[in-house]
Every structure is written in structure tokens, then in C-alpha cells.
Design an enzyme around this catalytic site. Structure first.
Site, PDB file in Angstrom:
ATOM      1  N   ASP A  12      11.777   1.169  55.269  1.00  0.00           N
ATOM      2  CA  ASP A  12      11.683   0.002  54.376  1.00  0.00           C
ATOM      3  C   ASP A  12      10.864  -1.094  55.035  1.00  0.00           C
ATOM      4  OD1 ASP A  12      12.063  -1.751  52.315  1.00  0.00           O
ATOM      5  OD2 ASP A  12      14.129  -2.245  52.835  1.00  0.00           O
TER       6      ASP A  12
ATOM      7  N   GLU B  42       8.264  -9.040  50.235  1.00  0.00           N
ATOM      8  CA  GLU B  42       9.103  -8.431  49.190  1.00  0.00           C
ATOM      9  C   GLU B  42      10.575  -8.729  49.428  1.00  0.00           C
ATOM     10  OE1 GLU B  42      11.684  -5.402  47.311  1.00  0.00           O
ATOM     11  OE2 GLU B  42      11.458  -5.793  49.430  1.00  0.00           O
TER      12      GLU B  42
HETATM   13 ZN    ZN Z   1      11.711  -2.394  50.646  1.00  0.00          ZN
END
Ligand code: ZN
Length: 436
Positions: free
Chosen positions: A265, A299
Site C-alpha cells: 500500500d 491518497e
Molecule cells: Zn492505498
């Protein structure tokens, strides 16, 4: 062509080594940090080394939240103090310098705040302890169903006079990692300190409260939100030979949480997206439309990079055919989800393209998909189709937003197969479009 794409991905693949550099030489890269800036410079240099037609940055201002000293949490039963694993939620405020002690009220939904009212909440620490629902087959759906506790729980609890919030980590795993992640607020909202607690500790706190409702909780965190910092999206483009102003974008987010290397991630997302475009270039493919690899910034705690990309797309009168996001981990590719197509068009797409992906085990094509970074394009680039890369989701939330999201937990082949699938999809869209 798809066979050639996969051969390039599997024989000459570069995403795994790129991910290694990003994780081990740069590491955690939360928005506004020096490491996030290093990651921007790395991305730009790497894209330039691939000889793309254009490589450029898009400036955006990002929140600059810092965690401060390692958090402390204790379950307090009379004189007995049991230390537990917690981590401040991103964008949370600090506790008072000496920490915060209060009675605890355990809830399983935000609706229960209303039921209990101020009388039951005021002056207490609200402990949101609704676990992942294991009946969901996609763990992303379980995350979505439990996520309101983290995203919206703290602000909601503050409205009823809570003094702090502890949220059960958003994971199926039973372990001792607190999973951080952002919590949301609007200007003017009352902010109270909020932290994630590991699932093992959440179970312990719940059991202790059942035995002894007078149990208190203590926690201390010193996180703070500094003034916005300057940062960038990083973009590499193969310019279209027929339609240079029509775009197919593929991306992930460059920022990560501060507790980890941001391997799955979303290191796999950015390196996989870049790899897809590199593969097409390496094969000498001359796209009809412009193809962009986009490393979105921020993000995790603000989406400012995604907003900026969409804003500039509108301002520059760009026509966007499709945007693909890969932000669900670099696991075995299964297929893609599509948002913004008419049902009969999507049925035709599936009928025509599913057989092409079948030999690569990535043929689950269907409705629904996108990503936080590309969602703003829906409003700013009418007619766009948003596409989410679908990888196997079963292990993602074991490591999501924890110190365990490291390079060692990424499988080279899975990552390369993903890049092959994404490059293939871009090729098909470039050749055929999405009008079925
Ligand atoms: Zn992410």
C-alpha cells in the site's frame, strides 16, 4: 500482443527491483515528509530513465501530519495497568501531554451514539469494537463495512461529548499490530484524540469491560497537524500518435503511512503502473491515445493529488477515456472492475475480453471498481470509465497500514503478473476503446 506483454513482464520485469528501492532506500513516505519528497524525485528520475515522451510533476499542497513519540495505551482495572498496542489515527489530534484517562463505553456502531446520547457518552472514551464481518468474500467489502468507525467515529463521538476514541483495527487478522489510517473531519468539527488498537488488545479490553464495567483506559499520543506542505504527483506519458489529447491513465499512490514501507500500500501500485507503461514502450508499441503512469500524492490522508490531477485535466481540456487504479495490494491478479459503463456495453466487453484474459487467470471482469485517486475524474472528465485492478484480497488487510507492510511480503511473480494484466488492459483499451 498479450503474450508478448506477459513475456516482457515475466522475463525482463523491473517492478520488483523498483519496489525494493522504494521500500528499502526510501521507506515510509507520509505526505509532507522528507521521504515523500525523495520518492517524488526517485519517481521522476526513473520515468526519465525509461525514455517516456513526457515526464512532469503536478504541484499540490498536502496535509503534513506527524505522529510524534510512540503512543502509549493501558487498560486500567483498579491498580492494575495492562499495556496494549495502539497507534494514533492519521490526522488525529494529541492527548493532553500527560495523557488521558477516562471510563470506557464499548460500541459496535455509530448509531449507538444516538441511542446512548450525551448521558451515556459525555466524558468517556468511546471504544468502537465492531469486527470485520468474515462472511464477505472480498475483504475490501469487509473493510468498507467496518470503516465508518475509523473514518467518521471520532467526529461523531465528539458531538456527544466523548473525550477520546479507540477503534478496533480494521483487519480480519488477530494480532498485535495497531492498524493506523486516516480519520476524517470538516472544518469546525470538534476534534478529540483517536487511536487504533490491535485486535488482540481490543478483545482484551472488551473482555475486561464485561468483567468490570468500571475499567478505565489511558492513552497518550503527541501527533500534530503542521501547515500544508508542497508536494507533487509524478507523471510519465507515452504521447498518442493519433489522439494526443485523449488519455488512458494508470496509477497508484506514492505516499504511504508512516509506520511501514508501504510495500503493498501502495508501492506495488505505483511500481506496477509504471511497469505496465514501461512494458508497452519496451515492446516498441506506439499508442493511438496518450498513456500515462501516474504516481498520485496524498491518497492516505487528504486525496489532494487525485483532486489536483482531475482539476488540471478539466483545466487543460483533456479527454479522458479511462483511468485504472491499483491500490488493493500487489497480490495475484484476478481481473478488473469497471465503473461508468452502460450495463449492455459492459456485458459486451466481458464477452469479448474475458477469453483473452483467461489464459492468464485474470479474467474476472465485472461491474464496480475505481479508486480514491481517480474518483475525482468522474466529475471533471465526463464520460470517463474508472477501472479498479482486482488482486486476490485475502491477505491484504493482514498487513494494511501496519509495520508489517514491507517488501518481504510482496511476491515477485504476483507483482509481475499484475503488471502484465494492467499493460494488457491498457493495450486493449487503446486499440478498441470502451465503446462496445
Ligand atoms: Zn492505498
Amino acid at each position: 500482443m498479450m503474450r508478448k506483454i506477459y513475456d516482457e513482464a515475466l522475463v525482463n520485469g523491473q517492478c520488483y527491483q523498483n519496489l525494493h528501492y522504494l521500500c528499502k532506500n526510501i521507506g515510509q513516505r507520509i505526505s509532507g515528509s522528507a521521504n515523500a519528497q525523495k520518492a517524488v524525485e526517485w519517481g521522476e528520475k526513473l520515468m526519465k530513465s525509461y525514455g517516456f515522451d513526457k515526464v512532469f510533476l503536478q504541484e499540490c499542497m498536502v496535509p503534513h501530519w506527524v505522529r510524534g513519540a510512540k503512543e502509549q495505551g493501558f487498560i486500567i482495572e483498579g491498580t492494575k495497568k495492562t499495556p496494549v498496542a495502539i497507534a494514533a489515527l492519521g490526522m488525529s489530534v494529541a492527548t493532553p501531554a500527560a495523557g488521558l484517562t477516562a471510563d470506557v463505553v464499548e460500541l459496535h456502531s455509530l448509531d449507538e451514539l444516538k441511542t446512548l446520547g450525551e448521558a451515556g457518552i459525555k466524558g468517556k472514551i468511546v471504544f468502537f469494537n465492531r469486527p470485520f464481518d468474515p462472511r464477505f468474500i472480498s475483504t475490501g467489502s469487509a473493510y468498507g463495512a467496518a470503516g465508518d468507525q475509523r473514518f467518521a467515529g471520532p467526529v461523531a463521538a465528539a458531538k456527544y461529548g466523548a473525550v477520546g476514541v479507540i477503534v478496533r483495527s480494521l483487519t480480519e487478522a488477530l494480532d498485535n499490530y495497531p492498524h493506523t489510517g486516516t480519520t476524517r473531519s470538516e472544518p469546525g468539527d470538534k476534534l478529540i484524540p483517536a487511536a487504533a488498537i490491535s485486535t488482540i488488545a481490543a478483545n482484551e479490553l472488551s473482555a475486561t469491560l464485561k468483567k468490570n464495567p468500571k475499567t478505565k483506559f489511558y492513552f497518550k499520543q503527541s501527533c500534530q497537524l503542521l501547515p500544508d506542505a508542497k508536494s507533487y504527483n509524478v507523471i510519465g506519458e507515452l504521447t498518442g500518435t493519433e489522439n494526443p489529447n485523449k488519455f488512458i491513465s494508470v496509477g497508484g499512490h506514492l505516499d504511504s503511512w508512516d509506520l511501514a514501507e508501504g510495500a503493498h500500500d501502495d508501492g506495488t501500485g505505483v511500481t506496477g503502473a509504471l511497469e505496465a507503461v514501461r512494458i508497452l514502450k519496451a515492446l516498441g508499441y506506439k499508442p493511438k491515445n496518450s498513456i500515462r503512469a501516474v504516481f498520485f500524492m496524498n491518497e492516505e490522508n487528504g486525496d489532494r493529488g487525485g483532486d489536483k490531477y482531475a482539476e488540471l485535466a478539466a483545466q487543460n481540456h483533456e479527454e479522458h477515456i479511462a483511468a485504472i487504479e491499483t491500490d488493493g495490494g500487489g497480490f495475484t491478479p484476478r481481473g478488473f472492475g469497471f465503473t461508468g459503463m452502460k450495463p449492455e456495453a459492459l456485458r459486451s466487453l466481458v464477452k469479448n475480453w474475458k477469453p483473452l484474459f483467461e489464459p492468464y487467470d485474470a479474467d474476472k471482469l465485472g461491474n464496480g471498481g475505481g479508486g480514491t485517486d481517480i474518483e475525482p475524474l468522474q466529475a471533471k472528465a465526463p464520460g470517463i470509465v474508472l477501472i479498479g485492478f482486482r488482486g486476490d484480497s485475502q491477505r491484504y488487510f493482514d498487513i494494511h497500514h501496519t509495520p508489517n507492510d514491507v517488501f518481504e511480503n510482496v511476491n515477485k511473480r504476483e507483482l509481475e503478473l499484475g503488471a502484465g494484466a494492467v499493460a494488457s488492459l491498457i493495450y486493449l483499451i487503446d486499440q478498441h476503446g470502451l465503446k462496445f
